[in-house]
Scaffold this motif. Structure first.
Motif, mmCIF file in Angstrom:
data_model
loop_
_atom_site.group_PDB
_atom_site.id
_atom_site.type_symbol
_atom_site.label_atom_id
_atom_site.label_comp_id
_atom_site.label_asym_id
_atom_site.label_seq_id
_atom_site.Cartn_x
_atom_site.Cartn_y
_atom_site.Cartn_z
ATOM 1 N N ASP A 290 0.805 -1.223 0.000
ATOM 2 C CA ASP A 290 0.000 0.000 0.000
ATOM 3 C C ASP A 290 0.838 1.273 0.000
ATOM 4 N N THR A 291 2.075 1.210 0.496
ATOM 5 C CA THR A 291 2.928 2.406 0.532
ATOM 6 C C THR A 291 4.134 2.303 -0.390
ATOM 7 N N PHE A 292 4.451 1.098 -0.868
ATOM 8 C CA PHE A 292 5.636 0.809 -1.690
ATOM 9 C C PHE A 292 6.921 0.870 -0.866
ATOM 10 N N ASN A 293 6.826 1.159 0.427
ATOM 11 C CA ASN A 293 8.005 1.352 1.263
ATOM 12 C C ASN A 293 8.284 0.148 2.147
ATOM 13 N N ILE A 294 9.537 0.028 2.545
ATOM 14 C CA ILE A 294 9.968 -1.029 3.452
ATOM 15 C C ILE A 294 9.279 -0.851 4.801
ATOM 16 N N SER A 295 9.035 -1.959 5.492
ATOM 17 C CA SER A 295 8.386 -1.896 6.803
ATOM 18 C C SER A 295 9.271 -2.544 7.859
ATOM 19 N N ALA A 296 9.030 -2.168 9.103
ATOM 20 C CA ALA A 296 9.785 -2.750 10.213
ATOM 21 C C ALA A 296 9.588 -4.261 10.270
ATOM 22 N N ARG A 297 8.384 -4.707 9.983
ATOM 23 C CA ARG A 297 8.085 -6.147 10.021
ATOM 24 C C ARG A 297 8.978 -6.922 9.061
ATOM 25 N N LYS B 121 -0.283 7.856 4.235
ATOM 26 C CA LYS B 121 -0.531 7.419 5.602
ATOM 27 C C LYS B 121 -0.621 8.606 6.560
ATOM 28 N N GLU B 122 -1.346 8.387 7.637
ATOM 29 C CA GLU B 122 -1.536 9.430 8.650
ATOM 30 C C GLU B 122 -0.194 9.890 9.204
ATOM 31 N N GLY B 123 -0.064 11.188 9.385
ATOM 32 C CA GLY B 123 1.161 11.745 9.950
ATOM 33 C C GLY B 123 2.256 11.999 8.932
ATOM 34 N N ARG B 124 1.954 11.773 7.643
ATOM 35 C CA ARG B 124 2.980 11.956 6.612
ATOM 36 C C ARG B 124 2.509 12.952 5.553
ATOM 37 N N HIS C 214 3.228 13.804 1.611
ATOM 38 C CA HIS C 214 3.774 13.218 0.394
ATOM 39 C C HIS C 214 4.159 14.368 -0.542
ATOM 40 N N VAL C 215 5.348 14.304 -1.132
ATOM 41 C CA VAL C 215 5.750 15.384 -2.044
ATOM 42 C C VAL C 215 5.601 14.984 -3.509
ATOM 43 N N TRP C 216 5.090 13.764 -3.762
ATOM 44 C CA TRP C 216 4.665 13.348 -5.089
ATOM 45 C C TRP C 216 5.743 13.534 -6.156
ATOM 46 N N HIS C 217 6.938 13.018 -5.875
ATOM 47 C CA HIS C 217 7.928 12.957 -6.954
ATOM 48 C C HIS C 217 7.390 12.071 -8.078
ATOM 49 N N ILE C 218 6.732 10.995 -7.695
ATOM 50 C CA ILE C 218 6.095 10.084 -8.647
ATOM 51 C C ILE C 218 4.663 9.820 -8.187
ATOM 52 N N PHE C 219 3.705 9.884 -9.114
ATOM 53 C CA PHE C 219 2.343 9.456 -8.807
ATOM 54 C C PHE C 219 2.193 8.058 -9.406
ATOM 55 N N ALA C 220 2.284 7.058 -8.540
ATOM 56 C CA ALA C 220 2.341 5.663 -8.973
ATOM 57 C C ALA C 220 0.995 4.973 -8.776
ATOM 58 N N ILE C 221 0.434 4.480 -9.872
ATOM 59 C CA ILE C 221 -0.772 3.667 -9.787
ATOM 60 C C ILE C 221 -0.401 2.220 -10.080
ATOM 61 N N LEU C 222 -1.312 1.305 -9.743
ATOM 62 C CA LEU C 222 -1.133 -0.111 -10.050
ATOM 63 C C LEU C 222 -2.264 -0.577 -10.951
ATOM 64 N N CYS C 223 -1.905 -1.400 -11.927
ATOM 65 C CA CYS C 223 -2.908 -1.964 -12.835
ATOM 66 C C CYS C 223 -2.408 -3.325 -13.301
ATOM 67 N N SER C 224 -3.265 -4.336 -13.211
ATOM 68 C CA SER C 224 -2.851 -5.686 -13.601
ATOM 69 C C SER C 224 -2.603 -5.789 -15.101
ATOM 70 N N LYS C 225 -3.163 -4.864 -15.866
ATOM 71 C CA LYS C 225 -2.932 -4.789 -17.308
ATOM 72 C C LYS C 225 -2.128 -3.520 -17.616
#
Length: 365
Positions: free
Chosen positions: A108-115, A275-278, A280-291
């Motif tokens: 959902d964020t494209f970013n690494i997580s602590a988990r 996400k809450e508390g962040r 975003h400066v939108w260097h890239i507006f990234a969408i996802l599409c299976s096609k």
């Protein structure tokens, strides 16, 4: 209608006189490497990021590498980083002799997580590099908590996140150090290559500065095996001009992003989330599409240029075959589905509406 993926034409047209004046001032000084303009920019950028020190360097890759070297990270060490980053993050680690360990990102964020970091920790782990991908900060507090308990360094790859915030803190101010790129297409871009290291640690600042200048703290006295990785005066002067406008440009980028978020309504397309508390400066507006490839081709037919960030994950790059990574399903899925929409300062409302209309008309069938 023809719409480029990105252009700096409009922002440069507005500040052409300022850039010209900066060029002429540097030319008059006849001092082109680490002079007054570099010092001014470093002070300004440190203040902007909320840190004590900023050191101008030649590019973002070397910014990361210099931090790693300043921390004595090298052969036998492991550094955890996201598997869906631009390859420069991994290359910086490899160039020190350390081993990059690839972690899956959150979808959902494209970013690494602590988990995902925690499961990869070993006795050889020395550092973690969260990449603030596309302009939104990683979830830093849990990452810093894990690192603190394990005695690890956290190095922020903020190459795409100039001015982004996490719970009120600027990108590049939360880890032991931050690495920035000023590649021309970045939100804060030079008129050539450039980068910076930010830190609150005086020892790291001093060592990075020396390592980037042939390992020298005094001319012809070389304490370290350094390199020539300096930011030149012209780029520093141009960056000072652009830094004065960065927040204004960021507001415009956010306005475009909000139009996309509220206007795009297609079940085939997954929109990015903030996400809450962040901020975003939108260097890239990234969408996802299976096609994705079909959508990209359709938009091209309509005159809309798009990008892919990034089509091949690090684990599938030939250069990193020796890592022997068997599968990274999330990173590989994102690589196959991500599409970057046009987003740049100077876009007009008719262009934005046209892009939204074409996206909403796309039929996955």
């Amino acid at each position: 209608m023809k719409i480029p993926f990105a252009t700096v034409e409009y922002m440069h047209a507005e500040i052409e006189e300022e850039l010209g004046a900066a060029f002429r001032d540097v030319l008059k000084t006849n001092w082109f490497i680490r002079g007054n303009y570099c010092q001014i920019f470093e002070k300004e950028y440190a203040g902007y990021c909320g840190v004590r020190y900023a050191i101008g360097v030649d590019n973002g890759l070397n910014a990361i590498k210099l931090i790693l070297k300043a921390l004595d990270i090298g052969p036998g060490d492991e550094v955890i980083l996201p598997g869906n980053t631009f390859i420069a993050t991994a290359l910086a680690v490899s160039e020190t002799g350390a081993k990059p360990i690839l972690a899956e990102p959150d979808e959902d964020t494209f970013n690494i997580s602590a988990r995902n970091i925690e499961s990869l920790l070993t006795s050889k782990t020395r550092a973690v590099i969260p990449v603030h991908l596309y302009g939104q900060c990683s979830d830093m507090d849990p990452i810093l908590d894990i690192a603190g308990k394990r005695g690890l360094y956290v190095i922020e790859d903020a190459a795409q996140a100039h001015g982004a915030t996490y719970n009120g803190r600027k990108a590049g101010s939360m880890g032991i150090a931050g690495a920035f790129s000023f590649y021309p297409g970045k939100n804060l871009g030079a008129l050539g290559d450039g980068g910076a290291v930010t830190t609150n640690d005086s020892g790291i600042a001093e060592r990075v500065r020396a390592l980037s200048d042939y390992g020298s703290t005094e001319k012809y006295h070389h304490e370290y095996l350094g390199s020539n990785s300096r930011l030149d005066e012209l780029q520093a002067a141009f960056l000072s001009v652009k830094l004065r406008h960065l927040d204004e440009w960021a507001k415009e980028r956010n306005k475009i992003a909000q139009a996309y978020l509220s206007g795009i309504n297609n079940p085939c397309i997954t929109l990015p989330s903030v996400k809450e508390g962040r901020t975003h400066v939108w260097h890239i507006f990234a969408i996802l599409c299976s096609k994705r490839d079909a959508l990209k081709a359709r938009l091209k037919e309509c005159g809309i240029e798009t990008g892919i960030h990034y089509p091949i994950p690090v684990c599938r790059q030939k250069a990193y075959a020796p890592l022997g990574v068997s599968a990274m399903p999330i990173s590989e899925k994102l690589s196959s589905m991500e599409l970057s929409l046009p987003l740049y300062y100077g876009m007009n409302e008719s262009q934005i509406r046209y892009i939204i209309e074409q996206l909403n008309m796309f039929d996955i069938a």
